[in-house]
Design an enzyme around this catalytic site. Sequence first.
Site, PDB file in Angstrom:
ATOM      1  N   GLU A  79       0.841  -1.194   0.000  1.00  0.00           N
ATOM      2  CA  GLU A  79       0.000   0.000   0.000  1.00  0.00           C
ATOM      3  C   GLU A  79       0.877   1.245   0.000  1.00  0.00           C
ATOM      4  OE1 GLU A  79      -1.943   0.977   3.815  1.00  0.00           O
ATOM      5  OE2 GLU A  79      -1.410  -1.062   4.416  1.00  0.00           O
ATOM      6  N   CYS A 111      -3.505  -3.563   4.429  1.00  0.00           N
ATOM      7  CA  CYS A 111      -2.645  -4.635   4.952  1.00  0.00           C
ATOM      8  C   CYS A 111      -3.096  -6.019   4.507  1.00  0.00           C
ATOM      9  CB  CYS A 111      -2.596  -4.579   6.470  1.00  0.00           C
ATOM     10  SG  CYS A 111      -1.919  -3.044   7.070  1.00  0.00           S
ATOM     11  N   SER A 201     -10.503   2.192  14.186  1.00  0.00           N
ATOM     12  CA  SER A 201      -9.791   1.119  13.468  1.00  0.00           C
ATOM     13  C   SER A 201      -9.607  -0.099  14.381  1.00  0.00           C
ATOM     14  CB  SER A 201      -8.443   1.607  12.919  1.00  0.00           C
ATOM     15  OG  SER A 201      -7.500   1.809  13.950  1.00  0.00           O
ATOM     16  N   HIS A 233      -2.619 -10.246  11.979  1.00  0.00           N
ATOM     17  CA  HIS A 233      -2.030  -9.023  11.442  1.00  0.00           C
ATOM     18  C   HIS A 233      -1.697  -8.156  12.661  1.00  0.00           C
ATOM     19  CE1 HIS A 233      -1.344  -5.196   9.708  1.00  0.00           C
ATOM     20  NE2 HIS A 233      -2.458  -4.674  10.186  1.00  0.00           N
ATOM     21  N   LYS A 242      -5.815  -8.145  21.867  1.00  0.00           N
ATOM     22  CA  LYS A 242      -7.168  -7.648  22.166  1.00  0.00           C
ATOM     23  C   LYS A 242      -8.203  -8.508  21.442  1.00  0.00           C
ATOM     24  CE  LYS A 242      -6.027  -2.754  22.418  1.00  0.00           C
ATOM     25  NZ  LYS A 242      -6.627  -1.442  22.497  1.00  0.00           N
TER      26      LYS A 242
HETATM   27  P1  HMG Z   1      -3.379   6.333  21.534  1.00  0.00           P
HETATM   28  O1  HMG Z   1      -4.453   7.338  21.705  1.00  0.00           O
HETATM   29  O2  HMG Z   1      -1.988   6.820  21.363  1.00  0.00           O
HETATM   30  O3  HMG Z   1      -3.262   5.360  22.747  1.00  0.00           O
HETATM   31  O4  HMG Z   1      -3.779   5.417  20.303  1.00  0.00           O
HETATM   32  P2  HMG Z   1      -4.333   4.941  23.863  1.00  0.00           P
HETATM   33  O5  HMG Z   1      -4.622   6.087  24.750  1.00  0.00           O
HETATM   34  O6  HMG Z   1      -5.487   4.218  23.224  1.00  0.00           O
HETATM   35  O7  HMG Z   1      -3.427   3.918  24.662  1.00  0.00           O
HETATM   36  C1  HMG Z   1      -2.977   2.747  24.056  1.00  0.00           C
HETATM   37  C2  HMG Z   1      -2.892   1.689  25.127  1.00  0.00           C
HETATM   38  O8  HMG Z   1      -1.834   2.022  26.041  1.00  0.00           O
HETATM   39  C3  HMG Z   1      -4.156   1.569  25.978  1.00  0.00           C
HETATM   40  O9  HMG Z   1      -4.346   0.199  26.237  1.00  0.00           O
HETATM   41  C4  HMG Z   1      -3.771   2.282  27.264  1.00  0.00           C
HETATM   42  O10 HMG Z   1      -4.494   1.866  28.398  1.00  0.00           O
HETATM   43  C5  HMG Z   1      -2.300   1.890  27.364  1.00  0.00           C
HETATM   44  P3  HMG Z   1      -5.730  -0.531  25.792  1.00  0.00           P
HETATM   45  O11 HMG Z   1      -6.804   0.117  26.573  1.00  0.00           O
HETATM   46  O12 HMG Z   1      -5.869  -0.235  24.309  1.00  0.00           O
HETATM   47  O13 HMG Z   1      -5.498  -1.959  26.084  1.00  0.00           O
HETATM   48  N1  HMG Z   1      -1.489   2.759  28.216  1.00  0.00           N
HETATM   49  C6  HMG Z   1      -0.587   2.280  29.101  1.00  0.00           C
HETATM   50  N2  HMG Z   1      -0.242   1.015  29.423  1.00  0.00           N
HETATM   51  C7  HMG Z   1       0.737   0.854  30.364  1.00  0.00           C
HETATM   52  N3  HMG Z   1       1.338   1.894  31.004  1.00  0.00           N
HETATM   53  C8  HMG Z   1       1.002   3.162  30.718  1.00  0.00           C
HETATM   54  C9  HMG Z   1       0.010   3.392  29.733  1.00  0.00           C
HETATM   55  N4  HMG Z   1      -0.550   4.507  29.202  1.00  0.00           N
HETATM   56  C10 HMG Z   1      -1.463   4.105  28.287  1.00  0.00           C
HETATM   57  N5  HMG Z   1       1.618   4.159  31.354  1.00  0.00           N
HETATM   58  C11 HMG Z   1      -3.581   3.804  18.566  1.00  0.00           C
HETATM   59  C12 HMG Z   1      -3.268   4.136  20.024  1.00  0.00           C
HETATM   60  C13 HMG Z   1      -3.174   2.372  18.281  1.00  0.00           C
HETATM   61  C14 HMG Z   1      -5.082   3.990  18.296  1.00  0.00           C
HETATM   62  C15 HMG Z   1      -2.761   4.782  17.662  1.00  0.00           C
HETATM   63  O14 HMG Z   1      -1.394   4.526  17.829  1.00  0.00           O
HETATM   64  C16 HMG Z   1      -3.108   4.668  16.187  1.00  0.00           C
HETATM   65  O15 HMG Z   1      -4.023   5.342  15.705  1.00  0.00           O
HETATM   66  N6  HMG Z   1      -2.353   3.810  15.406  1.00  0.00           N
HETATM   67  C17 HMG Z   1      -2.628   3.591  13.973  1.00  0.00           C
HETATM   68  C18 HMG Z   1      -3.889   2.794  13.719  1.00  0.00           C
HETATM   69  C19 HMG Z   1      -3.770   1.341  14.086  1.00  0.00           C
HETATM   70  O16 HMG Z   1      -2.699   0.790  14.242  1.00  0.00           O
HETATM   71  N7  HMG Z   1      -4.935   0.666  14.187  1.00  0.00           N
HETATM   72  C20 HMG Z   1      -4.977  -0.759  14.469  1.00  0.00           C
HETATM   73  C21 HMG Z   1      -6.172  -1.454  13.823  1.00  0.00           C
HETATM   74  S1  HMG Z   1      -6.345  -1.082  12.092  1.00  0.00           S
HETATM   75  C22 HMG Z   1      -5.161  -2.082  11.300  1.00  0.00           C
HETATM   76  O17 HMG Z   1      -4.630  -2.971  11.879  1.00  0.00           O
HETATM   77  C23 HMG Z   1      -4.826  -1.764   9.888  1.00  0.00           C
HETATM   78  C24 HMG Z   1      -3.529  -0.991   9.664  1.00  0.00           C
HETATM   79  O18 HMG Z   1      -2.429  -1.866   9.812  1.00  0.00           O
HETATM   80  C25 HMG Z   1      -3.514  -0.333   8.293  1.00  0.00           C
HETATM   81  C26 HMG Z   1      -3.804  -1.157   7.058  1.00  0.00           C
HETATM   82  O19 HMG Z   1      -4.631  -2.047   7.034  1.00  0.00           O
HETATM   83  O20 HMG Z   1      -3.211  -0.797   6.035  1.00  0.00           O
HETATM   84  C27 HMG Z   1      -3.349   0.118  10.678  1.00  0.00           C
END
Ligand code: HMG
Length: 390
Positions: A79, A111, A201, A233, A242
């Site tokens: 991609e 992906c 996502s 993935h 999760k």
């Molecule tokens: P964010 O807002 O930075 O993080 O977004 P958050 O506030 O959701 O925190 C992440 C986790 O860290 C949470 O855990 C927190 O509790 C934890 P969860 O509730 O999710 O289990 N946390 C802590 N843990 C331990 N100690 C601490 C602490 N503080 C917080 N001190 C997000 C995270 C992944 C959404 C962001 O990075 C993002 O947007 N990433 C890109 C999108 C993505 O990867 N999506 C995944 C699904 S889509 C997919 O897989 C397709 C893709 O590969 C693309 C394609 O297909 O081409 C992305």
Amino acid sequence: MKIGIDKIGFYTPHLYVDMNKLAVARNVEPEKFTIGIGQEKMAVAPITQDSVTLAANAALQILDDADREAIDFVIFGTETGVDHSKSGAVYVHHLLGINPNARSVEVKHACYGTTAGIQMAKGHVALNPESKVLVLGSDIARYGLNTGGESTQGAGAVALVISANPRILTLEDKSTYLTSDVMDFWRPLYSDKAFVDGKFSNEQYISFFQTVWDKFKDDTGMELNDFEAICYHLPYTKMGLKALRTVLDEATEEVQERLKENYKVSTQYNRNVGNIYTGSLYLSLLSLLELQEGLEAGSRIGLFSYGSGAVGEFFTGILESDFREHLAADQHASLFESRKEVSVPEYEEIFDQTLPTDGSDVELDINEDPANICISGITDNMRQYVNKLR
Ligand code: HMG
């Protein structure tokens, strides 16, 4: 006839940034990145690597002269391709010296592209049992500096040879898949960085997993107990966990422990590379196969592929009797060991170095890049690729 994965190669650039240090620089607790997201190191692609060179470097390790002759189809899943018209597959075909009587195409769906390529390859081999198909999955994941997605970037490629009588994993015939038009992640043609609705996502990923898994159980009568491991993935290593957690209570405690333990092993490589988009599921499979010493031939592995936008698929494979002999665990261990850490300011500088988009020429210094295959510049709007071994 058995059809499946006969060889697997992997390549990631020689540079990485430490996630603890990135967290400090972004004023977040390091545990958020290392535990909450589940990443230790993030691969950083120098300007001399793009999706074509990463793919070619991944395939270079696994192909011998017999493969170069037998491969009659090159399918390039990406991609983050380099041209709207010409496929990356043609560049790789040339760089690796594959026999001219081959088809070479690029496939895209976020992906999911590599999985689409593997399923096409399976159909091709079913009709042409002597054929071998080279399937590539290669990407550089870029969300931007200081963005919500930054901690889930990465770069790398996998290369798979799909053939009859495979020596690593036979792909079983039943798979379940789902398409639904959702805007969870996308990258318009004018942008070199992805747009993403992060939380949405995550929800879509889990919902797609549950839907294809439920359909798989209905269609086949199989259940979690039939699986030694499930690979996911992995946009970041917490994501698959999760999804796994939402179905774990369907299994006995013993099976739950096995699946959790194998999940952990299947995330080790990804934890140190980051998201490589379309290759990520296969990097996770490689991590499981190369690092889980207890894995036995005949075991069934589940595979969940997800591409935002979105397409999901659940399918399965059975490990072949001597699968371990056809892996390159030592080579991958040295690839990881030989990488060089860059500081956060160095990573930011590298991130901001991009190739010209105004038609001007550029010449790049490829001496700093230990990869055998590099991009050495652009001349008259044509990318110049170099295979240093030639
Ligand atoms: P964010 O807002 O930075 O993080 O977004 P958050 O506030 O959701 O925190 C992440 C986790 O860290 C949470 O855990 C927190 O509790 C934890 P969860 O509730 O999710 O289990 N946390 C802590 N843990 C331990 N100690 C601490 C602490 N503080 C917080 N001190 C997000 C995270 C992944 C959404 C962001 O990075 C993002 O947007 N990433 C890109 C999108 C993505 O990867 N999506 C995944 C699904 S889509 C997919 O897989 C397709 C893709 O590969 C693309 C394609 O297909 O081409 C992305």
